[in-house]
Motif scaffolding. Structure first.
Motif, short mmCIF file in Angstrom:
data_model
loop_
_atom_site.label_atom_id
_atom_site.label_comp_id
_atom_site.label_asym_id
_atom_site.label_seq_id
_atom_site.Cartn_x
_atom_site.Cartn_y
_atom_site.Cartn_z
N ALA A 169 0.86 -1.19 0.00
CA ALA A 169 0.00 0.00 0.00
C ALA A 169 0.89 1.23 0.00
O ALA A 169 1.91 1.28 0.70
CB ALA A 169 -0.89 0.00 1.23
N VAL A 170 0.54 2.21 -0.83
CA VAL A 170 1.34 3.43 -0.99
C VAL A 170 0.41 4.64 -0.93
O VAL A 170 -0.71 4.58 -1.42
CB VAL A 170 2.10 3.39 -2.35
CG1 VAL A 170 2.99 4.59 -2.51
CG2 VAL A 170 2.89 2.11 -2.48
N GLU A 171 0.88 5.73 -0.35
CA GLU A 171 0.03 6.91 -0.17
C GLU A 171 -0.05 7.81 -1.40
O GLU A 171 -1.09 8.41 -1.65
CB GLU A 171 0.52 7.72 1.03
CG GLU A 171 0.28 7.01 2.35
CD GLU A 171 0.67 7.87 3.54
OE1 GLU A 171 0.96 9.08 3.36
OE2 GLU A 171 0.67 7.33 4.66
N THR A 172 1.03 7.93 -2.17
CA THR A 172 1.03 8.89 -3.28
C THR A 172 1.10 8.21 -4.64
O THR A 172 1.68 7.13 -4.79
CB THR A 172 2.21 9.87 -3.17
OG1 THR A 172 3.42 9.15 -3.39
CG2 THR A 172 2.23 10.57 -1.82
N ALA A 173 0.53 8.88 -5.64
CA ALA A 173 0.56 8.35 -7.01
C ALA A 173 1.99 8.29 -7.54
O ALA A 173 2.36 7.31 -8.20
CB ALA A 173 -0.32 9.22 -7.91
N ASP A 174 2.79 9.31 -7.26
CA ASP A 174 4.17 9.32 -7.76
C ASP A 174 4.98 8.13 -7.25
O ASP A 174 5.68 7.47 -8.01
CB ASP A 174 4.88 10.62 -7.37
CG ASP A 174 4.36 11.83 -8.12
OD1 ASP A 174 3.71 11.65 -9.17
OD2 ASP A 174 4.61 12.96 -7.67
N LYS A 175 4.88 7.85 -5.95
CA LYS A 175 5.60 6.72 -5.36
C LYS A 175 5.07 5.40 -5.92
O LYS A 175 5.83 4.48 -6.19
CB LYS A 175 5.49 6.76 -3.83
CG LYS A 175 6.30 5.70 -3.14
CD LYS A 175 7.79 5.92 -3.33
CE LYS A 175 8.59 4.91 -2.52
NZ LYS A 175 10.02 4.96 -2.82
N THR A 176 3.75 5.32 -6.11
CA THR A 176 3.13 4.12 -6.66
C THR A 176 3.70 3.83 -8.04
O THR A 176 4.11 2.70 -8.34
CB THR A 176 1.60 4.27 -6.73
OG1 THR A 176 1.10 4.52 -5.42
CG2 THR A 176 0.95 3.04 -7.31
#
Length: 67
Positions: free
Chosen positions: A23-30
């Motif tokens: 699970a990741v919080e930001t679109a960029d990191k995803t």
């Protein structure tokens, strides 16, 4: 997944199973993580969650759990 004793969370897309990876919080990191996985040969699916995004990795040998 045949090599695990307990079922793991998964999604089915186009009759292919994907197990939960992270699970990741930001679109960029995803997108960064998905790009790295793709460079390693893994197919992925992203789903939106209330807190960000979930990354799922294709499991070609997975089967549905039937109690």
């Amino acid at each position: 997944m045949p090599d695990l004793e307990k079922p793991v969370p998964a999604v089915c897309v186009d009759q292919e199973y994907y197990s939960f990876f992270k699970a990741v919080e930001t679109a960029d990191k995803t997108l960064e993580i998905v790009a790295k996985l793709g460079n390693g040969g893994d197919s992925t699916v992203i789903t939106k969650t209330p807190k960000g995004y979930a990354i799922w990795v294709k499991e070609p040998n997975a089967e549905p759990h039937r109690p």
